[in-house]
Design a protein around this motif. Structure first.
Motif, PDB file in Angstrom:
ATOM      1  N   MET A  98       0.965  -0.921  -0.107  1.00  0.00           N
ATOM      2  CA  MET A  98       0.111  -0.072   0.349  1.00  0.00           C
ATOM      3  C   MET A  98       0.610   1.218  -0.064  1.00  0.00           C
ATOM      4  SD  MET A  98      -3.073  -1.151  -0.434  1.00  0.00           S
ATOM      5  CE  MET A  98      -4.045  -0.164  -0.077  1.00  0.00           C
ATOM      6  N   LYS A  99       2.263   1.070   1.038  1.00  0.00           N
ATOM      7  CA  LYS A  99       2.827   2.411   0.460  1.00  0.00           C
ATOM      8  C   LYS A  99       4.384   2.367  -0.392  1.00  0.00           C
ATOM      9  CE  LYS A  99       2.258   2.824   5.545  1.00  0.00           C
ATOM     10  NZ  LYS A  99       3.038   2.853   6.949  1.00  0.00           N
ATOM     11  N   ASN A 100       3.882   1.322  -1.186  1.00  0.00           N
ATOM     12  CA  ASN A 100       5.391   1.695  -1.676  1.00  0.00           C
ATOM     13  C   ASN A 100       4.724   1.176  -3.181  1.00  0.00           C
ATOM     14  OD1 ASN A 100       7.539   0.801  -3.613  1.00  0.00           O
ATOM     15  ND2 ASN A 100       8.499   2.256  -2.115  1.00  0.00           N
ATOM     16  N   LEU A 101       4.343  -0.231  -3.335  1.00  0.00           N
ATOM     17  CA  LEU A 101       4.176  -0.748  -4.665  1.00  0.00           C
ATOM     18  C   LEU A 101       3.182  -0.202  -5.085  1.00  0.00           C
ATOM     19  CD1 LEU A 101       5.555  -3.298  -6.244  1.00  0.00           C
ATOM     20  CD2 LEU A 101       4.027  -4.978  -5.406  1.00  0.00           C
ATOM     21  N   ILE A 102       2.307   0.521  -5.319  1.00  0.00           N
ATOM     22  CA  ILE A 102       1.117   0.898  -5.895  1.00  0.00           C
ATOM     23  C   ILE A 102       0.658   1.734  -5.974  1.00  0.00           C
ATOM     24  CG2 ILE A 102      -1.615   1.034  -5.110  1.00  0.00           C
ATOM     25  CD1 ILE A 102      -2.331  -1.289  -3.664  1.00  0.00           C
ATOM     26  N   PRO A 103       1.801   2.667  -5.389  1.00  0.00           N
ATOM     27  CA  PRO A 103       1.834   3.979  -5.901  1.00  0.00           C
ATOM     28  C   PRO A 103       3.391   3.949  -6.830  1.00  0.00           C
ATOM     29  CG  PRO A 103       2.920   4.196  -3.371  1.00  0.00           C
ATOM     30  CD  PRO A 103       1.768   2.691  -4.151  1.00  0.00           C
ATOM     31  N   VAL A 104       4.291   3.047  -6.559  1.00  0.00           N
ATOM     32  CA  VAL A 104       5.095   3.208  -8.034  1.00  0.00           C
ATOM     33  C   VAL A 104       4.430   2.804  -9.006  1.00  0.00           C
ATOM     34  CG1 VAL A 104       7.247   2.846  -7.859  1.00  0.00           C
ATOM     35  CG2 VAL A 104       6.783   2.893  -5.972  1.00  0.00           C
ATOM     36  N   THR A 105       3.847   2.010  -8.991  1.00  0.00           N
ATOM     37  CA  THR A 105       3.332   0.985 -10.285  1.00  0.00           C
ATOM     38  C   THR A 105       2.627   1.906 -10.889  1.00  0.00           C
ATOM     39  OG1 THR A 105       3.150  -0.774  -9.227  1.00  0.00           O
ATOM     40  CG2 THR A 105       2.514  -1.030 -10.905  1.00  0.00           C
ATOM     41  N   LEU A 106       1.613   2.873 -10.170  1.00  0.00           N
ATOM     42  CA  LEU A 106       0.531   3.590 -11.231  1.00  0.00           C
ATOM     43  C   LEU A 106       1.650   4.698 -11.799  1.00  0.00           C
ATOM     44  CD1 LEU A 106      -2.713   3.663  -8.905  1.00  0.00           C
ATOM     45  CD2 LEU A 106      -1.514   3.386 -10.195  1.00  0.00           C
ATOM     46  N   GLY A 107       3.153   5.534 -10.825  1.00  0.00           N
ATOM     47  CA  GLY A 107       3.094   5.908 -10.822  1.00  0.00           C
ATOM     48  C   GLY A 107       4.275   5.997 -12.717  1.00  0.00           C
ATOM     49  N   ASN A 108       4.704   4.613 -12.471  1.00  0.00           N
ATOM     50  CA  ASN A 108       5.351   4.207 -14.332  1.00  0.00           C
ATOM     51  C   ASN A 108       4.658   3.802 -14.930  1.00  0.00           C
ATOM     52  OD1 ASN A 108       7.197   1.540 -11.559  1.00  0.00           O
ATOM     53  ND2 ASN A 108       7.610   4.020 -11.966  1.00  0.00           N
ATOM     54  N   ILE A 109       3.875   3.616 -14.863  1.00  0.00           N
ATOM     55  CA  ILE A 109       2.491   3.189 -15.607  1.00  0.00           C
ATOM     56  C   ILE A 109       2.568   4.813 -16.422  1.00  0.00           C
ATOM     57  CG2 ILE A 109       0.402   2.995 -17.040  1.00  0.00           C
ATOM     58  CD1 ILE A 109       0.046   1.022 -14.662  1.00  0.00           C
ATOM     59  N   VAL A 110       2.175   5.666 -15.434  1.00  0.00           N
ATOM     60  CA  VAL A 110       2.249   7.195 -16.416  1.00  0.00           C
ATOM     61  C   VAL A 110       3.984   7.249 -17.273  1.00  0.00           C
ATOM     62  CG1 VAL A 110       2.055   9.742 -15.676  1.00  0.00           C
ATOM     63  CG2 VAL A 110       0.389   8.155 -14.827  1.00  0.00           C
ATOM     64  N   GLY A 111       5.225   7.833 -16.827  1.00  0.00           N
ATOM     65  CA  GLY A 111       6.139   8.171 -17.012  1.00  0.00           C
ATOM     66  C   GLY A 111       6.493   6.604 -18.091  1.00  0.00           C
ATOM     67  N   GLY A 112       5.799   5.439 -18.431  1.00  0.00           N
ATOM     68  CA  GLY A 112       6.054   5.250 -19.783  1.00  0.00           C
ATOM     69  C   GLY A 112       5.089   5.458 -20.707  1.00  0.00           C
ATOM     70  N   ALA A 113       4.625   5.262 -20.865  1.00  0.00           N
ATOM     71  CA  ALA A 113       3.112   4.995 -21.191  1.00  0.00           C
ATOM     72  C   ALA A 113       2.758   6.905 -21.942  1.00  0.00           C
ATOM     73  CB  ALA A 113       1.978   4.889 -20.403  1.00  0.00           C
ATOM     74  N   LEU A 114       2.889   7.881 -21.494  1.00  0.00           N
ATOM     75  CA  LEU A 114       2.534   9.195 -21.194  1.00  0.00           C
ATOM     76  C   LEU A 114       3.447  10.694 -21.233  1.00  0.00           C
ATOM     77  CD1 LEU A 114      -0.724  10.174 -19.495  1.00  0.00           C
ATOM     78  CD2 LEU A 114      -1.046   9.031 -22.032  1.00  0.00           C
ATOM     79  N   CYS A 115       4.817   9.958 -20.281  1.00  0.00           N
ATOM     80  CA  CYS A 115       5.788  10.523 -19.957  1.00  0.00           C
ATOM     81  C   CYS A 115       6.270  10.567 -21.426  1.00  0.00           C
ATOM     82  CB  CYS A 115       6.691  10.770 -19.649  1.00  0.00           C
ATOM     83  SG  CYS A 115       5.513  11.345 -17.692  1.00  0.00           S
ATOM     84  N   VAL A 116       6.839   9.638 -21.783  1.00  0.00           N
ATOM     85  CA  VAL A 116       7.884   9.014 -23.081  1.00  0.00           C
ATOM     86  C   VAL A 116       7.122   8.349 -24.474  1.00  0.00           C
ATOM     87  CG1 VAL A 116       9.388   7.166 -23.269  1.00  0.00           C
ATOM     88  CG2 VAL A 116       9.179   7.498 -21.453  1.00  0.00           C
ATOM     89  N   MET A 117       5.965   8.094 -24.190  1.00  0.00           N
ATOM     90  CA  MET A 117       5.300   7.322 -25.813  1.00  0.00           C
ATOM     91  C   MET A 117       4.126   8.298 -26.232  1.00  0.00           C
ATOM     92  SD  MET A 117       7.182   5.184 -26.969  1.00  0.00           S
ATOM     93  CE  MET A 117       7.690   3.693 -27.491  1.00  0.00           C
ATOM     94  N   GLY A 118       3.988   9.216 -24.973  1.00  0.00           N
ATOM     95  CA  GLY A 118       3.046   9.864 -26.271  1.00  0.00           C
ATOM     96  C   GLY A 118       3.551  10.841 -26.276  1.00  0.00           C
ATOM     97  N   ILE A 119       4.748  11.447 -25.820  1.00  0.00           N
ATOM     98  CA  ILE A 119       5.826  12.436 -26.628  1.00  0.00           C
ATOM     99  C   ILE A 119       5.458  12.536 -28.206  1.00  0.00           C
ATOM    100  CG2 ILE A 119       8.081  13.733 -27.067  1.00  0.00           C
ATOM    101  CD1 ILE A 119       7.292  13.743 -23.836  1.00  0.00           C
ATOM    102  N   TYR A 120       6.474  10.691 -28.184  1.00  0.00           N
ATOM    103  CA  TYR A 120       7.179  10.108 -29.531  1.00  0.00           C
ATOM    104  C   TYR A 120       5.737   9.521 -30.387  1.00  0.00           C
ATOM    105  CZ  TYR A 120      11.368  11.390 -27.634  1.00  0.00           C
ATOM    106  OH  TYR A 120      11.978  11.082 -26.858  1.00  0.00           O
ATOM    107  N   GLY A 121       4.739   8.885 -29.437  1.00  0.00           N
ATOM    108  CA  GLY A 121       3.571   8.587 -30.445  1.00  0.00           C
ATOM    109  C   GLY A 121       2.837   9.664 -30.810  1.00  0.00           C
ATOM    110  N   THR A 122       2.947  10.556 -30.456  1.00  0.00           N
ATOM    111  CA  THR A 122       1.773  12.079 -30.968  1.00  0.00           C
ATOM    112  C   THR A 122       2.455  12.988 -32.088  1.00  0.00           C
ATOM    113  OG1 THR A 122       2.406  13.209 -29.807  1.00  0.00           O
ATOM    114  CG2 THR A 122      -0.045  11.766 -29.556  1.00  0.00           C
ATOM    115  N   THR A 123       3.951  12.514 -32.472  1.00  0.00           N
ATOM    116  CA  THR A 123       5.094  13.343 -32.750  1.00  0.00           C
ATOM    117  C   THR A 123       5.192  12.619 -34.403  1.00  0.00           C
ATOM    118  OG1 THR A 123       6.202  14.162 -31.354  1.00  0.00           O
ATOM    119  CG2 THR A 123       7.670  13.810 -33.384  1.00  0.00           C
ATOM    120  N   PHE A 124       5.720  11.988 -34.401  1.00  0.00           N
ATOM    121  CA  PHE A 124       6.224  10.059 -34.970  1.00  0.00           C
ATOM    122  C   PHE A 124       5.550   8.968 -35.683  1.00  0.00           C
ATOM    123  CE2 PHE A 124      10.179  11.031 -32.964  1.00  0.00           C
ATOM    124  CZ  PHE A 124      11.034  11.824 -33.644  1.00  0.00           C
TER     125      PHE A 124
END
Length: 317
Positions: A282-308
């Motif tokens: 509850m204090k680590n794995l869940i919030p970290v996992t949710l943050g990792n999803i946002v970081g990978g799917a949006l912060c990285v691929m969201g940029i390149y997916g909407t560009t290329f």
């Protein structure tokens, strides 16, 4: 002796025919010496396979296309294959964390005198080699899959159901591999009485939910950039450089990686950290996992997916 040297030279030239490819090209008048003279045929001398050699670094658009193709392949794999390769990836990341704790976290004098240097040591020796092993051997790492498989789904190369299959099975495999490695590291006794594993695990479970979530976003932004850049490199040396800088950076910055924490926190618990399983989840794995999803799917691929790519575009465009 002259005959022997000539034979040896011929053998050496024969064995290096792949690295130095000689390719004849069409005859040019500038190389013709009269009607009775010898005709010289110009050649192209190329390194590593001649003119057909794969470029060491792809263009940015080609890197994105390759990432989409890799994500589609990962999504199409069966559950069992993803799960088994997920176990391997969990063990690899566990080995990286194990080394980081053994080396970088065991420098108390350096940490006191020069905390910045200690953080660099902690980041440089450990997690980078764990990710390199994963990428080179085809492991299934959940955090990287949040970028690659998401891109494939957004480009219509796979389904949302296959995306979830990949995420769930790789995550489960990563957890099993990490726990297995944590138990083996604990039983090995190589950490002795060093307090680092307990201190790190305790600190990771003592932060507010939103802080851990943000650290998870920032962490996987760097991790997925490492995966993304490495996918654009043809050589092992190129992949290693692409991985080393972002991964050592995220560790030195104190960010949160869900799969690494699957090893680090259970290891600390085994070694006496006063953390419950509920605290870990509850204090680590869940919030970290949710943050990792946002970081990978949006912060990285969201940029390149909407560009290329063609994210959010209608199908008839």
């Amino acid at each position: 002796m002259v005959s022997f040297r000539s034979g040896l030279l011929s053998c050496l030239l024969a064995t290096t025919s792949y690295a130095f490819a000689v390719k004849p090209i069409s005859q040019s008048p500038a190389f013709t010496h009269g009607s009775h003279g010898a005709t010289r045929v110009p050649v192209n001398l190329s390194m590593s396979g001649g003119s057909q050699a794969v470029p060491d670094l792809k263009t940015p658009a080609a890197i994105y296309d390759g990432a989409v193709a890799a994500g589609a392949a990962k999504a199409s794999a069966p559950w069992a294959k993803i799960f088994k390769l997920g176990i391997a990836a969990g063990c690899h990341i566990g080995f990286g964390s194990y080394l980081a704790i053994t080396v970088g976290a065991a420098c108390p004098q350096i940490a006191e005198a020069n905390p910045g240097l200690q953080k660099i040591i902690f980041g440089a020796f450990g997690l980078p080699f764990g990710l390199i092993m994963t990428l080179v051997t085809g492991g299934e790492l959940f955090t990287g899959n949040t970028a690659l498989v998401t891109a494939a789904a957004m480009e219509g190369k796979t389904t949302k159901a296959d995306l979830m299959k990949n995420w769930i099975s790789s995550y489960a495999g990563n957890l099993v591999g990490s726990l297995l490695l944590a138990y083996l590291a604990f039983k090995s006794g190589t950490l002795g009485n060093a307090p680092a594993s307990v201190a790190i695990a305790t600190a990771k479970c003592a932060l507010p939910f939103d802080t851990v979530f943000i650290r998870g976003i920032l962490c996987n932004w760097l991790v997925c950039m490492a995966v993304y850049m490495a996918s654009g490199c043809a050589s092992l040396a190129g992949k290693m450089v692409a991985v080393w800088f972002p991964i050592s950076a995220f560790v030195a910055l104190g960010l949160e990686h869900s799969v690494a924490n699957m090893f680090i926190i259970p290891l600390g618990m085994m070694r006496g950290a006063k953390i419950t399983t509920a605290d870990f989840i509850m204090k680590n794995l869940i919030p970290v996992t949710l943050g990792n999803i946002v970081g990978g799917a949006l912060c990285v691929m969201g940029i390149y997916g909407t560009t290329f790519g063609k994210w959010f575009e209608s199908k008839d465009e």
